[in-house]
Design a protein around this motif. Structure first.
Motif, mmCIF file in Angstrom:
data_model
loop_
_atom_site.group_PDB
_atom_site.id
_atom_site.type_symbol
_atom_site.label_atom_id
_atom_site.label_comp_id
_atom_site.label_asym_id
_atom_site.label_seq_id
_atom_site.Cartn_x
_atom_site.Cartn_y
_atom_site.Cartn_z
ATOM 1 N N ILE A 103 0.845 -1.188 0.000
ATOM 2 C CA ILE A 103 0.000 0.000 0.000
ATOM 3 C C ILE A 103 0.884 1.243 0.000
ATOM 4 C CG2 ILE A 103 -1.930 1.185 1.098
ATOM 5 C CD1 ILE A 103 -2.482 -1.405 2.643
ATOM 6 N N ARG A 104 0.937 1.924 -1.105
ATOM 7 C CA ARG A 104 1.763 3.121 -1.205
ATOM 8 C C ARG A 104 1.306 4.156 -0.173
ATOM 9 N NH1 ARG A 104 1.927 7.290 -6.323
ATOM 10 N NH2 ARG A 104 3.947 8.297 -5.887
ATOM 11 N N PHE A 105 2.252 4.773 0.498
ATOM 12 C CA PHE A 105 2.053 5.862 1.461
ATOM 13 C C PHE A 105 1.508 5.409 2.814
ATOM 14 C CE2 PHE A 105 1.192 8.456 -2.581
ATOM 15 C CZ PHE A 105 2.495 8.904 -2.674
ATOM 16 N N ALA A 106 1.198 4.138 2.971
ATOM 17 C CA ALA A 106 0.565 3.689 4.218
ATOM 18 C C ALA A 106 1.607 3.355 5.283
ATOM 19 C CB ALA A 106 -0.313 2.470 3.950
ATOM 20 N N ASP A 107 1.197 3.491 6.546
ATOM 21 C CA ASP A 107 2.013 2.985 7.647
ATOM 22 C C ASP A 107 1.383 1.699 8.187
ATOM 23 O OD1 ASP A 107 -0.214 3.983 8.985
ATOM 24 O OD2 ASP A 107 0.874 5.555 10.040
ATOM 25 N N TYR A 108 2.144 0.945 8.935
ATOM 26 C CA TYR A 108 1.692 -0.316 9.533
ATOM 27 C C TYR A 108 1.118 -1.274 8.481
ATOM 28 C CZ TYR A 108 2.362 2.461 13.697
ATOM 29 O OH TYR A 108 2.922 3.264 14.666
ATOM 30 N N ALA A 109 1.786 -1.287 7.326
ATOM 31 C CA ALA A 109 1.436 -2.202 6.237
ATOM 32 C C ALA A 109 2.723 -2.811 5.709
ATOM 33 C CB ALA A 109 0.690 -1.462 5.131
ATOM 34 N N SER A 110 2.602 -3.920 5.012
ATOM 35 C CA SER A 110 3.766 -4.700 4.598
ATOM 36 C C SER A 110 4.341 -4.205 3.278
ATOM 37 C CB SER A 110 3.391 -6.175 4.462
ATOM 38 O OG SER A 110 2.874 -6.691 5.673
ATOM 39 N N ALA A 111 5.637 -4.449 3.110
ATOM 40 C CA ALA A 111 6.334 -4.207 1.845
ATOM 41 C C ALA A 111 6.693 -5.566 1.250
ATOM 42 C CB ALA A 111 7.584 -3.365 2.078
ATOM 43 N N PHE A 112 5.933 -5.978 0.249
ATOM 44 C CA PHE A 112 6.059 -7.314 -0.320
ATOM 45 C C PHE A 112 7.183 -7.373 -1.348
ATOM 46 C CE2 PHE A 112 1.858 -7.282 1.451
ATOM 47 C CZ PHE A 112 1.602 -8.590 1.814
ATOM 48 N N SER A 113 7.561 -8.584 -1.709
ATOM 49 C CA SER A 113 8.482 -8.791 -2.824
ATOM 50 C C SER A 113 7.834 -8.295 -4.112
ATOM 51 C CB SER A 113 8.817 -10.279 -2.962
ATOM 52 O OG SER A 113 9.314 -10.819 -1.759
ATOM 53 N N SER A 114 8.668 -7.915 -5.088
ATOM 54 C CA SER A 114 8.145 -7.435 -6.367
ATOM 55 C C SER A 114 7.511 -8.579 -7.150
ATOM 56 C CB SER A 114 9.266 -6.815 -7.195
ATOM 57 O OG SER A 114 10.146 -7.812 -7.691
ATOM 58 N N GLY A 115 6.704 -8.210 -8.145
ATOM 59 C CA GLY A 115 6.103 -9.211 -9.008
ATOM 60 C C GLY A 115 7.140 -10.046 -9.731
ATOM 61 N N GLN A 116 8.172 -9.387 -10.237
ATOM 62 C CA GLN A 116 9.247 -10.096 -10.937
ATOM 63 C C GLN A 116 9.922 -11.109 -10.024
ATOM 64 O OE1 GLN A 116 13.129 -8.095 -11.753
ATOM 65 N NE2 GLN A 116 12.418 -8.146 -13.879
ATOM 66 N N THR A 117 10.070 -10.746 -8.751
ATOM 67 C CA THR A 117 10.709 -11.648 -7.800
ATOM 68 C C THR A 117 9.861 -12.880 -7.548
ATOM 69 O OG1 THR A 117 11.797 -9.762 -6.761
ATOM 70 C CG2 THR A 117 11.729 -11.806 -5.501
ATOM 71 N N VAL A 118 8.579 -12.691 -7.274
ATOM 72 C CA VAL A 118 7.736 -13.869 -7.013
ATOM 73 C C VAL A 118 7.581 -14.709 -8.272
ATOM 74 C CG1 VAL A 118 5.448 -12.870 -7.494
ATOM 75 C CG2 VAL A 118 5.687 -14.637 -5.751
ATOM 76 N N ALA A 119 7.695 -14.098 -9.449
ATOM 77 C CA ALA A 119 7.646 -14.879 -10.689
ATOM 78 C C ALA A 119 8.780 -15.886 -10.729
ATOM 79 C CB ALA A 119 7.707 -13.964 -11.905
ATOM 80 N N ALA A 120 9.939 -15.510 -10.150
ATOM 81 C CA ALA A 120 11.095 -16.416 -10.143
ATOM 82 C C ALA A 120 10.842 -17.670 -9.325
ATOM 83 C CB ALA A 120 12.321 -15.687 -9.607
ATOM 84 N N SER A 121 9.878 -17.629 -8.430
ATOM 85 C CA SER A 121 9.559 -18.817 -7.640
ATOM 86 C C SER A 121 8.916 -19.900 -8.497
ATOM 87 C CB SER A 121 8.617 -18.468 -6.491
ATOM 88 O OG SER A 121 7.294 -18.229 -6.965
ATOM 89 N N PHE A 122 8.304 -19.521 -9.626
ATOM 90 C CA PHE A 122 7.544 -20.451 -10.464
ATOM 91 C C PHE A 122 6.560 -21.244 -9.597
ATOM 92 C CE2 PHE A 122 10.451 -19.188 -13.617
ATOM 93 C CZ PHE A 122 10.080 -19.688 -14.850
ATOM 94 N N ASP A 123 5.983 -20.562 -8.623
ATOM 95 C CA ASP A 123 5.101 -21.208 -7.654
ATOM 96 C C ASP A 123 3.750 -20.503 -7.683
ATOM 97 O OD1 ASP A 123 3.742 -21.960 -5.237
ATOM 98 O OD2 ASP A 123 5.648 -22.580 -4.372
ATOM 99 N N ARG A 124 2.754 -21.146 -8.272
ATOM 100 C CA ARG A 124 1.422 -20.548 -8.376
ATOM 101 C C ARG A 124 0.836 -20.240 -7.004
ATOM 102 N NH1 ARG A 124 1.833 -24.004 -12.744
ATOM 103 N NH2 ARG A 124 0.828 -23.359 -14.705
ATOM 104 N N GLY A 125 1.061 -21.139 -6.063
ATOM 105 C CA GLY A 125 0.511 -20.947 -4.725
ATOM 106 C C GLY A 125 1.056 -19.699 -4.053
ATOM 107 N N LEU A 126 2.365 -19.446 -4.196
ATOM 108 C CA LEU A 126 2.948 -18.238 -3.613
ATOM 109 C C LEU A 126 2.420 -16.993 -4.292
ATOM 110 C CD1 LEU A 126 6.735 -18.986 -2.930
ATOM 111 C CD2 LEU A 126 4.861 -18.772 -1.281
ATOM 112 N N MET A 127 2.220 -17.054 -5.597
ATOM 113 C CA MET A 127 1.663 -15.903 -6.313
ATOM 114 C C MET A 127 0.265 -15.572 -5.786
ATOM 115 S SD MET A 127 2.809 -16.908 -10.203
ATOM 116 C CE MET A 127 4.502 -17.360 -10.598
#
Length: 869
Positions: A103-127
């Motif tokens: 969530i851009r500009f938010a506090d007390y929210a998570s900073a997730f891995s990028s889309g490109q990064t999770v794509a490297a997992s080749f894991d549908r469940g993680l996506m």
């Protein structure tokens, strides 16, 4: 001859073309497609949502319909974008919020891995899990529409600034990423927005204001010039998956498509997205991507964001102008009804209800508890932030993604680490930024470890586990000596450190990029080269010339050139950790120490030279002061497809990744299903419906005395009711529809369904027979090593034609296999997977060329193959 969507571009795009001025008669064009297709309440998955939308929209006045289609203006509400409200029926302003990794500009929210990064997992469940967690957090802050995920840019050029926001230059992998992320977001109860539609492949020249501010003399934004076959087989592919996943909204992009702005390109929006794909949600503009009023409405745009023509002007192409356009017939009544229906159907589809909407509890313009509700004009001082913690246990998920998405590119036995005696950690990228993780707004600097790129696709870190943090903790547990030099240029210090006996050197390096409104070290969004930042390549070469056990960890937005050092015998391991988000440190330590056995695969190709990729960013205007022309003359041959076609050997091929164990592939089998012949879709739509009655009395649209006027806020009301012409200062609305609109724009009769489109009672996304399973491919994978590990078998297809890539990805899985055990990989091939786009019939066809399937651990390592009958 003028070039159109359905013709192949005939002019060259090369280094020499950068200074060429194109004659007007050689510019690409986009043919018109009208009218704008209206919603289909029978579409599978949308029936209940449209029933609820009809009940709601039928009660609305014209001003209220206009209000929910038009943004209220930049910084006029708490979110980056908000529609007008319908107070009479209890509907508050709908909140649109970045970003595709948090969530851009938010506090007390998570900073997730990028889309490109999770794509490297080749894991549908993680996506999926990542999408659902992001959706839950957005919902917890009161957001209604998440501005993501991203399939545009796809990644045509590796230097593209926002490639990391998406998934991969391979359309199949990106399509899976889009589909799983959208399902996760919308299962959490918020609308996903697939962006940026379409062929939005670079940051240079995406907006005139940004470009002129940098000294470029252009009057129009970049035109991405693409042929019909390339568009369908490459760039449209993942958007098809988004539509089939039920995505509620699609964002049209900044640039032009064949010299027609994306947000008023009737061919792409009316003809392809809503017609051919049968998209049932709403199309919103990117922020300031709208360049006209009535023209954008009849071309298929449904929501104007953020509402003002330029930020903080108070002027709008829509708002009161759209009210005028409907009243004078420039925009047909069914079109405003269709806009409102599409918006509300998407709203209801994800389970949102008018009465159940909670207020927005965050603010994009201040981190303080109290601030201005209308920040642009400092009006309405009140509480705007409630600092609601929406993180849940998502840190654990982010750590899992970081570990499972780290690609092991090289390992000469150095990994996994096992209580090493002495670790010498080198590189700025290992440690914290001296300004703190959020010290640079929108991450507009590259200091310390790189965990996300820059721009609107970012989020604030609630914390950032740096590699050095996590390595220190592991060293404490193992009684390992550890020292670090975090200055890339302190050669005396780091050389003295790594030259000590028994040192294992961990060198952390990075390469950054982002959105075009930010320029870092002359990287104007797009990267200016593919080298590592802050002399990272020299750092690696210097350390490895001294230490014979040098392990390199790369955090980057895409491929970098590793040619000069990757094969050094002193470099014993290389890992790509992408942009891992807030759990960067713990994620990489999990892999380095074998807590996670790496199985990730590189989602792009690591070429030896920049030129090997076959496409690049256009860095200089090439059309005088007119729209720069970016010609996609490489067609479908980008990334591994380009190298395969040219028979160029990459350093690390697409889909490549090592493990701490080993696997053997055997026994490929192909089962043919009896799916029957493909039939083009036939039939007609119903005539355009309208809902409710629209008052023609101009006095009903006067600015209400009960509404407090707020400067720069966009309203649907008139300041004068003397005449419709006087009510609109925009000359566009002073012309009659006959003078102004193209043929067919006002047509409300039943329309022919396109051959490649879904039927009226089918799932959106195209002709339903495209998704028939024609073959089932299986293979056996055996873990021949000594430790348990995941393996990522990949299915590739050769379509057989001279104009086809040698292979294209068409299936994958991530399978956990114990030592000595065998697992079965299974993948289905659909008719779509085996088809080419035919520009004559405007449909998908399976050619007569022989088809071959391959299975293996990467695009260049395919030990199993079989012919398709």
């Amino acid at each position: 001859m003028r070039t159109s969507f359905s013709a192949l571009l005939a002019f060259a795009c090369s280094a020499s073309a950068a200074s060429q001025n194109y004659p007007t008669n050689k510019l690409a064009t986009s043919e018109p497609h009208y009218p704008s297709p209206w919603m289909n309440p029978q579409a599978v998955g949308w029936e209940e949502a449209y029933a609820k939308a009809r009940s709601f929209v039928s009660q609305l006045t014209l001003a209220e319909k206009v209000n929910i289609t038009t943004g209220i203006g930049w910084e006029s509400g708490q979110c980056v974008g908000e529609t007008g409200s319908v107070p009479r029926l209890g509907l508050r302003q709908l909140c649109m919020q970045d970003s595709p990794l948090g969530i851009r500009f938010a506090d007390y929210a998570s900073a997730f891995s990028s889309g490109q990064t999770v794509a490297a997992s080749f894991d549908r469940g993680l996506m999926y899990s990542r999408g659902k967690a992001m959706g839950q957090e957005h919902k917890g802050k009161g957001v209604n529409v998440v501005l993501g995920p991203v399939a545009g840019p796809l990644g045509r050029a590796p230097e593209g600034g926002r490639n990391w926001e998406g998934f991969s230059p391979d359309p199949y992998l990106t399509g899976i990423g889009m589909s799983e992320t959208i399902k996760g977001i919308q299962d959490a109860g918020v609308v996903a927005c697939a962006k940026h539609f379409i062929v939005n492949e670079q940051e240079h020249f995406r907006q005139v204001g940004e470009s002129t501010g940098r000294g470029y003399n252009i009057s129009e934004t970049l035109s991405s010039n693409v042929d019909d076959k390339t568009l369908h087989e490459l760039y449209l592919w993942p958007f098809v998956d988004a539509v089939r996943a039920g995505v509620g909204s699609v964002m049209c992009s900044y640039q032009q498509i064949n010299n027609s702005y994306a947000c008023q390109n009737s061919k792409s929006l009316n003809g392809i997205l809503k017609g051919e794909l049968g998209f049932q949600g709403f199309v919103m503009s990117d922020w300031q991507a709208q360049h006209a009023g009535a023209a954008t409405a009849v071309a298929g745009m449904d929501m104007a964001m953020p509402g003002d023509t330029e930020f903080n002007t108070g002027y709008s192409f829509w708002g009161a102008n759209l009210t005028v356009a409907v009243l004078n017939g420039t925009v047909p009544e069914y079109r405003i009804d269709d806009m409102a229906m599409r918006i509300m159907a998407a709203f209801f589809k994800v389970g949102q209800t008018v009465e159940g909407l909670k207020p927005v509890n965050m603010d994009s313009w201040t981190s303080d508890t109290y601030g201005y509700l209308h920040a642009s004009v400092q009006d309405g001082y009140q509480q705007v932030n409630w600092h609601v913690d929406v993180q849940s246990d998502h840190g654990n998920l982010i750590r899992e993604i970081a570990g499972k998405s780290t690609v092991l590119l090289k390992n000469d036995g150095a990994l996994p680490l096992n209580k090493p005696k002495f670790l010498a950690v080198v590189g700025e990228d290992a440690g914290p930024s001296p300004l703190g993780p959020n010290g640079c707004p929108d991450r507009r600097c590259n200091k310390g470890t790189l965990a996300m790129g820059w721009g609107s696709g970012t989020a604030n870190f609630p914390y950032l586990s740096t590699p050095l943090d996590a390595l220190n903790q592991q060293a404490i547990n193992d009684h390992t000596r550890i020292e670090a030099v975090l200055d890339n240029y302190a050669s005396d210090a780091y050389e003295a450190l790594v030259s000590q006996e028994g040192a294992t050197a961990l060198v952390f390096v990075n390469a950054d990029s982002g959105e075009g409104f930010i320029d870092i070290d002359d990287n104007e969004g797009d990267r200016k080269n593919l080298t590592l930042w802050n002399s990272g390549d020299e750092l690696i070469k210097n350390v490895s010339s001294i230490c014979n056990n040098t392990i390199v960890i790369i955090h980057s937005v895409g491929p970098t050139l590793v040619t000069d050092w990757y094969d050094s015998p002193n470099i014993t391991a290389i890992l790509w950790a992408g942009l891992p988000g807030q759990e960067s440190g713990r994620g990489i330590v999990d892999v380095l120490y074998g807590k996670v056995n790496p199985a990730a695969r590189t989602p792009f190709t690591w070429a030896a030279k920049r030129e090997d990729y076959g496409a690049d960013v256009l860095y200089k205007p090439n059309n005088g002061n007119n729209a720069p022309q970016q010609d996609f003359t490489e067609g479908i041959f980008i990334d591994y497809r380009a190298l395969d076609k040219a028979k160029i050997k990459p350093i690390f091929e697409f889909g490549f990744g090592l493990s701490y164990t080993s696997f053997k592939y055997a026994n490929i089998k192909v089962q043919k299903n009896n799916a029957g012949p493909y039939q083009p879709t036939k039939g007609k739509t119903a005539p355009a419906p309208t809902f409710g009655k629209i008052s023609k009395n101009i006095g009903d649209y006067a600015f209400p005395s009960a509404v407090r006027y707020i400067r720069e806020f966009i309203y649907p009301y008139f300041n004068t009711t003397s005449s419709l012409k006087a009510a609109s200062a925009d000359p566009e609305y002073g012309r009659t529809a006959k003078q102004f609109l193209p043929p067919g724009a006002l047509d409300s009769g039943a329309q022919n369904l396109q051959p490649a489109a879904p039927g009226l009672s089918d799932t959106p996304g195209g002709n339903k027979q495209l998704f028939d399973e024609l073959y089932i491919v299986t293979a056996e994978i055996t873990n021949t090593g000594k430790v348990v590990g995941d393996e990522v078998p990949q299915l590739y297809v050769s379509l057989g034609g001279a104009d086809d890539p040698p292979v294209v990805l068409r299936g994958f899985d991530r399978i956990r296999i114990d030592p000595g055990q065998t697992a079965t990989f299974r993948a289905a091939l659909t008719r779509r997977d085996l088809s080419n786009w035919d520009t004559v019939s405007q449909n998908w066809v399976i050619s007569s060329h022989p088809k071959t399937v391959f299975v293996g651990p990467s695009s260049r390592n395919l030990p199993l193959k079989a012919k398709l009958s």
